[in-house]
Structure formats: structure tokens, C-alpha cells
Design a protein around this motif. Structure first.
Motif, PDB file in Angstrom:
ATOM      1  N   ALA A 200      54.945 -73.726 -72.596  1.00 14.96           N
ATOM      2  CA  ALA A 200      56.274 -72.926 -72.514  1.00 14.96           C
ATOM      3  C   ALA A 200      56.554 -74.509 -71.560  1.00 14.96           C
ATOM      4  CB  ALA A 200      56.761 -72.639 -71.836  1.00 14.96           C
ATOM      5  N   LEU A 201      55.353 -74.617 -70.454  1.00 17.08           N
ATOM      6  CA  LEU A 201      55.916 -75.490 -69.437  1.00 17.08           C
ATOM      7  C   LEU A 201      55.166 -77.107 -69.950  1.00 17.08           C
ATOM      8  CD1 LEU A 201      56.425 -75.986 -66.894  1.00 17.08           C
ATOM      9  CD2 LEU A 201      53.991 -75.721 -65.977  1.00 17.08           C
ATOM     10  N   VAL A 204      57.961 -78.561 -72.357  1.00 22.53           N
ATOM     11  CA  VAL A 204      59.318 -79.291 -71.910  1.00 22.53           C
ATOM     12  C   VAL A 204      58.829 -80.397 -71.096  1.00 22.53           C
ATOM     13  CG1 VAL A 204      60.621 -78.959 -69.630  1.00 22.53           C
ATOM     14  CG2 VAL A 204      60.181 -76.917 -71.725  1.00 22.53           C
ATOM     15  N   ASP A 208      59.743 -85.429 -72.019  1.00 19.79           N
ATOM     16  CA  ASP A 208      59.855 -86.494 -70.900  1.00 19.79           C
ATOM     17  C   ASP A 208      59.111 -87.041 -70.633  1.00 19.79           C
ATOM     18  OD1 ASP A 208      61.029 -87.856 -68.826  1.00 19.79           O
ATOM     19  OD2 ASP A 208      61.520 -86.380 -67.142  1.00 19.79           O
ATOM     20  N   LEU A 210      58.573 -89.936 -68.542  1.00 19.19           N
ATOM     21  CA  LEU A 210      58.121 -90.305 -67.058  1.00 19.19           C
ATOM     22  C   LEU A 210      57.507 -88.722 -66.118  1.00 19.19           C
ATOM     23  CD1 LEU A 210      59.262 -91.378 -64.066  1.00 19.19           C
ATOM     24  CD2 LEU A 210      61.019 -90.446 -64.354  1.00 19.19           C
ATOM     25  N   ALA A 211      58.494 -87.736 -67.070  1.00 21.69           N
ATOM     26  CA  ALA A 211      57.731 -86.249 -66.370  1.00 21.69           C
ATOM     27  C   ALA A 211      56.017 -86.418 -65.985  1.00 21.69           C
ATOM     28  CB  ALA A 211      58.078 -85.291 -66.567  1.00 21.69           C
ATOM     29  N   LEU A 214      54.592 -88.611 -64.088  1.00 20.97           N
ATOM     30  CA  LEU A 214      54.084 -88.091 -62.551  1.00 20.97           C
ATOM     31  C   LEU A 214      53.316 -86.507 -62.175  1.00 20.97           C
ATOM     32  CD1 LEU A 214      57.620 -88.882 -61.288  1.00 20.97           C
ATOM     33  CD2 LEU A 214      56.265 -90.581 -61.168  1.00 20.97           C
ATOM     34  N   LEU A 252      59.167 -62.760 -66.597  1.00 23.88           N
ATOM     35  CA  LEU A 252      60.957 -63.168 -67.428  1.00 23.88           C
ATOM     36  C   LEU A 252      61.504 -62.901 -66.055  1.00 23.88           C
ATOM     37  CD1 LEU A 252      60.681 -62.967 -70.852  1.00 23.88           C
ATOM     38  CD2 LEU A 252      60.383 -65.185 -69.605  1.00 23.88           C
ATOM     39  N   ARG A 259      65.637 -68.078 -60.627  1.00 26.45           N
ATOM     40  CA  ARG A 259      66.690 -68.522 -61.578  1.00 26.45           C
ATOM     41  C   ARG A 259      68.379 -68.462 -60.559  1.00 26.45           C
ATOM     42  NH1 ARG A 259      69.583 -71.554 -62.035  1.00 26.45           N
ATOM     43  NH2 ARG A 259      70.321 -72.882 -63.600  1.00 26.45           N
ATOM     44  N   LEU A 262      67.893 -70.058 -57.404  1.00 24.19           N
ATOM     45  CA  LEU A 262      68.043 -71.735 -57.203  1.00 24.19           C
ATOM     46  C   LEU A 262      69.700 -72.255 -57.051  1.00 24.19           C
ATOM     47  CD1 LEU A 262      65.487 -72.392 -59.687  1.00 24.19           C
ATOM     48  CD2 LEU A 262      65.799 -72.968 -57.775  1.00 24.19           C
TER      49      LEU A 262
ATOM     50  N   ARG B 185      64.730 -85.199 -61.540  1.00 21.91           N
ATOM     51  CA  ARG B 185      64.194 -83.827 -62.672  1.00 21.91           C
ATOM     52  C   ARG B 185      63.244 -83.582 -63.626  1.00 21.91           C
ATOM     53  NH1 ARG B 185      66.999 -86.280 -66.204  1.00 21.91           N
ATOM     54  NH2 ARG B 185      65.064 -87.191 -66.900  1.00 21.91           N
ATOM     55  N   ALA B 186      61.596 -85.186 -62.846  1.00 21.04           N
ATOM     56  CA  ALA B 186      60.664 -84.910 -63.759  1.00 21.04           C
ATOM     57  C   ALA B 186      59.678 -84.355 -62.824  1.00 21.04           C
ATOM     58  CB  ALA B 186      60.120 -86.553 -63.348  1.00 21.04           C
ATOM     59  N   ALA B 189      60.279 -80.410 -62.855  1.00 26.25           N
ATOM     60  CA  ALA B 189      59.195 -80.399 -64.383  1.00 26.25           C
ATOM     61  C   ALA B 189      57.547 -79.880 -64.328  1.00 26.25           C
ATOM     62  CB  ALA B 189      59.307 -81.231 -65.858  1.00 26.25           C
ATOM     63  N   ALA B 241      66.889 -77.365 -56.058  1.00 25.21           N
ATOM     64  CA  ALA B 241      67.724 -76.718 -56.852  1.00 25.21           C
ATOM     65  C   ALA B 241      68.776 -77.215 -57.370  1.00 25.21           C
ATOM     66  CB  ALA B 241      68.611 -74.959 -55.422  1.00 25.21           C
ATOM     67  N   VAL B 244      65.525 -78.732 -60.464  1.00 30.51           N
ATOM     68  CA  VAL B 244      64.551 -76.990 -61.220  1.00 30.51           C
ATOM     69  C   VAL B 244      65.352 -75.709 -61.333  1.00 30.51           C
ATOM     70  CG1 VAL B 244      63.562 -75.684 -60.288  1.00 30.51           C
ATOM     71  CG2 VAL B 244      63.385 -77.655 -58.624  1.00 30.51           C
ATOM     72  N   GLY B 245      67.062 -75.923 -61.866  1.00 32.45           N
ATOM     73  CA  GLY B 245      67.405 -75.453 -62.525  1.00 32.45           C
ATOM     74  C   GLY B 245      67.775 -75.010 -63.389  1.00 32.45           C
ATOM     75  N   PRO B 246      67.701 -76.379 -64.305  1.00 30.40           N
ATOM     76  CA  PRO B 246      68.237 -76.567 -65.558  1.00 30.40           C
ATOM     77  C   PRO B 246      67.018 -76.199 -66.711  1.00 30.40           C
ATOM     78  CG  PRO B 246      69.530 -77.681 -64.985  1.00 30.40           C
ATOM     79  CD  PRO B 246      69.248 -77.553 -63.649  1.00 30.40           C
ATOM     80  N   THR B 247      66.213 -76.871 -65.736  1.00 31.43           N
ATOM     81  CA  THR B 247      64.332 -77.193 -66.420  1.00 31.43           C
ATOM     82  C   THR B 247      63.319 -75.654 -66.475  1.00 31.43           C
ATOM     83  OG1 THR B 247      63.591 -79.419 -65.069  1.00 31.43           O
ATOM     84  CG2 THR B 247      62.095 -78.306 -65.592  1.00 31.43           C
ATOM     85  N   LEU B 248      64.095 -75.143 -65.340  1.00 33.19           N
ATOM     86  CA  LEU B 248      63.514 -73.202 -65.634  1.00 33.19           C
ATOM     87  C   LEU B 248      64.087 -73.363 -66.477  1.00 33.19           C
ATOM     88  CD1 LEU B 248      61.503 -71.439 -64.906  1.00 33.19           C
ATOM     89  CD2 LEU B 248      63.209 -70.662 -62.666  1.00 33.19           C
ATOM     90  N   ASP B 249      65.832 -72.975 -66.680  1.00 32.51           N
ATOM     91  CA  ASP B 249      66.865 -72.885 -67.745  1.00 32.51           C
ATOM     92  C   ASP B 249      65.563 -73.169 -68.998  1.00 32.51           C
ATOM     93  OD1 ASP B 249      68.339 -71.731 -66.692  1.00 32.51           O
ATOM     94  OD2 ASP B 249      69.413 -73.520 -66.541  1.00 32.51           O
ATOM     95  N   ARG B 250      65.352 -74.075 -69.342  1.00 32.09           N
ATOM     96  CA  ARG B 250      64.509 -74.247 -70.410  1.00 32.09           C
ATOM     97  C   ARG B 250      63.048 -73.602 -70.999  1.00 32.09           C
ATOM     98  NH1 ARG B 250      66.924 -79.338 -69.462  1.00 32.09           N
ATOM     99  NH2 ARG B 250      65.344 -80.544 -68.125  1.00 32.09           N
ATOM    100  N   VAL B 251      62.946 -73.711 -70.394  1.00 32.22           N
ATOM    101  CA  VAL B 251      61.612 -72.674 -69.892  1.00 32.22           C
ATOM    102  C   VAL B 251      60.893 -71.139 -70.204  1.00 32.22           C
ATOM    103  CG1 VAL B 251      59.522 -71.741 -68.972  1.00 32.22           C
ATOM    104  CG2 VAL B 251      59.566 -74.231 -68.515  1.00 32.22           C
ATOM    105  N   LEU B 252      62.564 -71.068 -69.755  1.00 29.39           N
ATOM    106  CA  LEU B 252      63.106 -69.652 -70.204  1.00 29.39           C
ATOM    107  C   LEU B 252      62.811 -69.404 -70.968  1.00 29.39           C
ATOM    108  CD1 LEU B 252      64.733 -68.738 -66.767  1.00 29.39           C
ATOM    109  CD2 LEU B 252      62.439 -67.850 -67.171  1.00 29.39           C
TER     110      LEU B 252
END
Lengths: 330, 330
Positions: A200-201, A204, A208, A210-211, A214, A252, A259, A262, B185-186, B189, B241, B244-252
Motif C-alpha cells: 500500500a505504501l 501511494v 508521486d 518527487l516522493a 526523497l 486499521l 488519523r 492528526l 506531501r512527499a 508518503a 499533520a 500526513v492526514g490525506p496521505t494516510l487516507d490514501r493508504v487506508l
């Protein structure tokens, strides 16, 4: 102990070599003729007195065996079980597949159809490597390795379990007593759910560039197993779905708490205790082994040992006691 | 370039040494007198011509500086900014903290209060180590390291950005142009969400000693960063935060899809394509660098380079072009 190993990949091939090096009479068989030829050539080059034989059929391999080891992938287990039932094999039987509930189900299903099958003890040596096949086999593979042997209250013959545990401890492995259900739940937590999180990581981050540029240590380690072939990850995770589902639910639920933190008024303050439990567990892992202790060879005692994170180091000749160790909490 | 480094921990100390070794006139300052003493002693032992000076106050450190580097933790950034505004410092300014939006907010808030602050370029060398403090500093720390320099359209002076990029590339770092929002954001992730996943996994496994005893490679790697101090993990994750919040949402969301597949009719079949995207991304990471190319030193071109996963290797003396590379997809 006269042993037949069915399936000569990394695990089966290594076991064949390890038992032969230990002075046991071993016979191997693989469905693939090319693998049989490689295993025969390797046997001829082994030192005198440490050689194994390779049979041309399952029937020939198991004819005089006191123990049969199924070292084939899960989808082939049922076929070999049918063949053993047809031959009328009736001594000790074990396997090395990475999920134990489904193998137990297959064995019990044959027992209903053919009458009682031989003394079956499910097994799982935690000795995976990134290489595979007989050419990667290594007689030292099991030295220091954790090897689960299933012990089902009211089902497993204790003397069979102890006989197999005695043999496997001589290979240098730590024998962990556990029920199939306990095993499957444990590997869900330490192996199968980690594969899901890593994938999953990586998915995501893949969106990106850029991610990805980094990414350093925490990304490299947190996604390492995501590089495994998707077919293997899916077979492992999906093949243990009954145990993986509830374990993933617990992960989860924890991530849901994070979550919410945050979005809360004080994310840093709320996340500090949230991180603390995992830190304590991981910082103390793996614990140092305790001094060896003698324990009575009793199913309840053995299962309590396994549930406490302990393992059997040796089995006494009279089968009355075992020598065991537990991890010390740091 | 006459540089003042405020904060002499691992990053600040390493930068002081690296710039001094490169022939720059550098002055360091740390709020802790003991750290200043250690840094002074180390300077006296450095080779002639590669020495730095240590000032007793921020005012003395920045008096003749053309560049000030804030190498203090995020909570101290505001205090030092206030001090620089009070002194009237008006040349180049950068920082090295791991989150860029909150630092930018603090700088802009001072600009509203005190009038325009000096040319500020947010920075983040991705050079964390498990050691810390001046005694762990290393002048080679930035060689091959990825160093983000923030470039905000309509806000950042391009000449300031290029001056700083030119300096940092001489330390052997890969300079990545990115907006503060893109950076945050990067790193969410590739660094912050991995810390959350590792901690959740370690917490679940901690409840089952059998699981911990069966843990091997995938558990070790998947939870490695969970051993970090909870205060650091919480500060890093909670301090970012908003990203991290929206990125964690994508993983979840991805894990929710996997969870449904585990309960479905064909978990293995459904999970195979689910695993495939992450595998492809991770198997090709990190890509090999492309051949160096010359690009115009234009903000849009630079930001496109960063978003594509590329970096600046060198800046031309006339500041008209940069030499850059991108990762090749394997």
C-alpha cells in the motif's frame, strides 16, 4: 530415522542434505525429472556416509520410511496426500508449508474419506530466502531457525510430536509448539500484514515521483517486501485470509486512532502515547534467550511455552521432559 | 561565502565542517555553552585553512554573514527568526528542518510584523542518522544526499535560490526544487506514514509473544523505524499533520480494498493485481540517474524537474542554466 522428502526445492533439498549429514537414511523425490537428476548428481559428490538417494516415484521414496516430509507448495499437498493414502503409508507425516490451518483441513478431509491417516504433525520452518530451488539448498539452513510444529489438543499424538521435535532440534532449529490457528494468526501479524502495508505504501508513493526521489531509509525498509512477486504475496496473504483479515482489522483500528489525532487540536501530544507501545515492543525485540530450563513433556505446558514466545531446544531420550528457553524481556 | 550556522547538532555541525573544508569563512553558534566549547576545540584541531569560528551570541555570528543557516529544531525557529529581525539581518537565510510549510508560515508571519525579511529559502537535507549532536558531525554527510530547496512561485527570488543551490551542490548534494507543500506531501508518503505503519504493526504484534518469536525479515524491516523515540516520531508526524492526514487516507483506502478482497470469494485472485502496482514501483526504485542535461534556470522548469523526481547537480556561474539529472525508469 528413515525419512522420505517429497519435493526438493530450497526447503526440501536443504532438509535432505541436513538429515543425510546427520547420518540419517534419506530418500528424496521431486515431480520434476530435471530436479531429480540434479539431486542425484549432488548426492554422488557428497562425502561418503552423508549421501542421500533419489527415487523415481513417491511409492519408491516412502516404501520403508518412518517419516515422510511434504515439501511441496500448498496446491500440491492434496495430490500427494491422496497418493500416500492410496499406497497405504501409515507412519509419521509432516509438511513445511507456510500456512497450517488449510493443510490440517486437507489432512482431516482425507482422514474422513480413507480412514485414519498416519500421525500428522504440521510444520513450518521459518527459513525463507530470496533464492529458491535445489541448487540453492544448504544443509545449514535450519541452524538457529525457528520451526513451528503444530500441536492440536485432543488430536495430535504427543509421542509423534516429541519424536519429530527431537529430530528437528538435532538440526539446530528452535522448535515452537503451537496450534495451527495460533500459528496462522502469528504469521499474519509478522509476515502477511507487513506485505499488505508495504505494498500500500509503495503504491501511494509510486503516484508521486518527487516522493520516490526523497525516499530514504524509512521508505526503503518499510517497502522492502513490496518487491516480492505479486503472485507469491497474493498466494501467501490470500491463502491465510481467515487470520489476515482480523489482524489487518486491528492495524486499521490503530491507524484510525492516529488519523483522528492528526485532525485533533494537539496531534503531537495525542500521537506521543500512541507511538509508545510499539516503540517499547520493537526496541525490546528480539529478546535474548533465557537460560535453558527443563519442562515436563505435556501438551498444555508445551503450548503455554509457545504462546509465551518460547521454544524447545532438545527432547530427552525418554520423552518425559524437554529443554526449553524463552525470550528475556529487555 | 561568509556563512553563519545557528545550531550545531548533527546537521549544523556537519554543515559547519563541510563549508570550512570547502574554503568558506564560517561562524557557528549554539545555545548550549557545552556544545560551543566542543565545537571550538574541534576547530582548533582542524587542518589550517579548514577551520571555523564559534561565536558567543547570535548577533556576533551573523554580523558579517552573507548567508545564515537555521539548524535548530522547529520549536526554536521562531525565536531565532525574532532575534534576526531584531538585529536587522538582511541577507540570505535558509533552514534545515524536516517540515517546510510550518517554517514558511513562521517566516511570512515575521515579514508581516517586521516588514520584509531577508531572502528566505526553505531547505531540507535528507541526511538523518541514528546518531545526533556535534560529536556525530561529519563534513562528508551531504555527499550524495538529497537536499530539497523550496521554490515558491511569485515569492522566492530566483537569484537567491540559485546562489544557495550553487553552494549546496558544491557539497556533493542533489538539490531538489520543490514548493513547501509538495515537499511536505512527499515526506509524508516516504517518511511520516511509514512511521505510523511501523508503529501500528509493532503494537499489534506486541500483544502476541508467539508472533514476536516467529518474526523474521519482513517484521524486522517493516517495524525498524518503530524503535525511534516516541517523542521524535510524534513531533515529525504530528508537525506535518496537514500533509500526513490525506496521505494516510490514501493508504487506508488501499488497505480497505485489500480487506474486502480477504473476505471475497477469491482472495488470491483479487489480491494479485492489488499487489502489482506497488511491486512495479518498488522493484524499479531507486532508478539509475540519467545522463546530465542542461536546463534553463527558470522557476517553472526547475519545479517540473523536481516533480518528475529530478535534481540539480550544478549551477552555471552566470546563473543562466543548471545541470540536472532525472531517475531512469528501469
Amino acid at each position: 530415522m528413515r525419512t522420505a522428502v517429497i519435493g526438493l526445492g530450497l526447503i526440501g533439498g536443504s532438509l535432505l542434505r541436513a538429515l543425510a549429514a546427520g547420518g540419517h537414511a534419506v530418500l528424496g523425490y521431486d515431480a520434476d525429472p530435471a530436479t531429480r537428476a540434479v539431486a542425484r548428481t549432488a548426492a554422488a559428490r557428497a562425502p561418503q556416509g552423508e549421501r542421500w538417494q533419489v527415487a523415481g516415484a513417491v511409492r519408491d521414496a516412502v516404501a520403508n520410511a518412518e517419516l515422510v516430509v511434504l515439501a511441496v507448495p500448498l496446491p500440491a499437498v492434496g495430490t500427494v496426500l491422496d497418493e500416500l493414502a492410496g499406497i497405504g503409508y501409515s507412519s509419521l507425516l509432516t509438511d513445511v508449508t507456510s500456512v497450517k490451518g488449510p493443510v490440517r483441513d486437507r489432512v482431516n478431509e482425507r482422514a474422513r474419506r480413507f480412514g485414519r491417516l498416519p500421525g500428522f504433525i504440521g510444520g513450518h520452518p521459518m527459513a525463507g530466502r530470496e533464492t529458491s530451488g535445489f541448487t540453492a539448498s544448504d544443509p545449514r539452513l535450519f541452524h538457529g531457525c525457528t520451526w513451528v510444529l503444530c500441536l492440536e489438543p485432543g488430536e495430535t499424538e504427543l509421542t509423534d510430536w516429541l519424536t519429530l521435535a527431537a529430530l528437528i532440534t538435532t538440526l539446530g532449529a528452535r522448535v515452537v509448539p503451537a496450534t495451527a490457528a495460533d500459528h496462522d494468526r502469528a504469521v499474519a501479524a509478522v509476515s502477511h500484514v507487513p506485505h499488505l502495508l508495504a505494498a500500500a505504501l509503495a503504491t501511494v508513493a509510486a503516484a508521486d515521483p518527487l516522493a520516490l526521489s526523497l525516499g530514504a531509509g524509512s521508505f526503503r525498509d518499510g517497502t522492502r517486501v513490496a518487491a516480492s512477486p505479486p503472485a507469491l504475496s497474493a498466494a501467501m496473504t490470500g491463502g491465510n485470509a481467515d487470520a489476515v483479515g482480523p489482524t489487518l482489522d486491528r492495524v486499521l483500528s490503530l491507524l484510525g486512532t492516529a488519523r483522528a489525532a492528526l485532525d485533533g487540536a494537539d496531534p503531537i501530544g495525542e500521537l506521543m502515547p500512541w507511538f509508545a507501545t510499539g516503540t517499547a515492543a520493537r526496541a525490546g525485540w528480539p529478546g535474548e534467550p533465557s537460560e535453558p530450563v527443563a519442562l515436563p513433556a505435556d501438551p498444555d505446558v508445551l503450548l503455554r511455552l509457545g504462546r509465551a514466545g518460547g521454544w524447545v531446544i532438545a527432547v530427552a531420550d525418554d520423552r518425559g521432559t524437554v529443554t526449553a528457553a524463552r525470550p528475556l524481556i529487555r
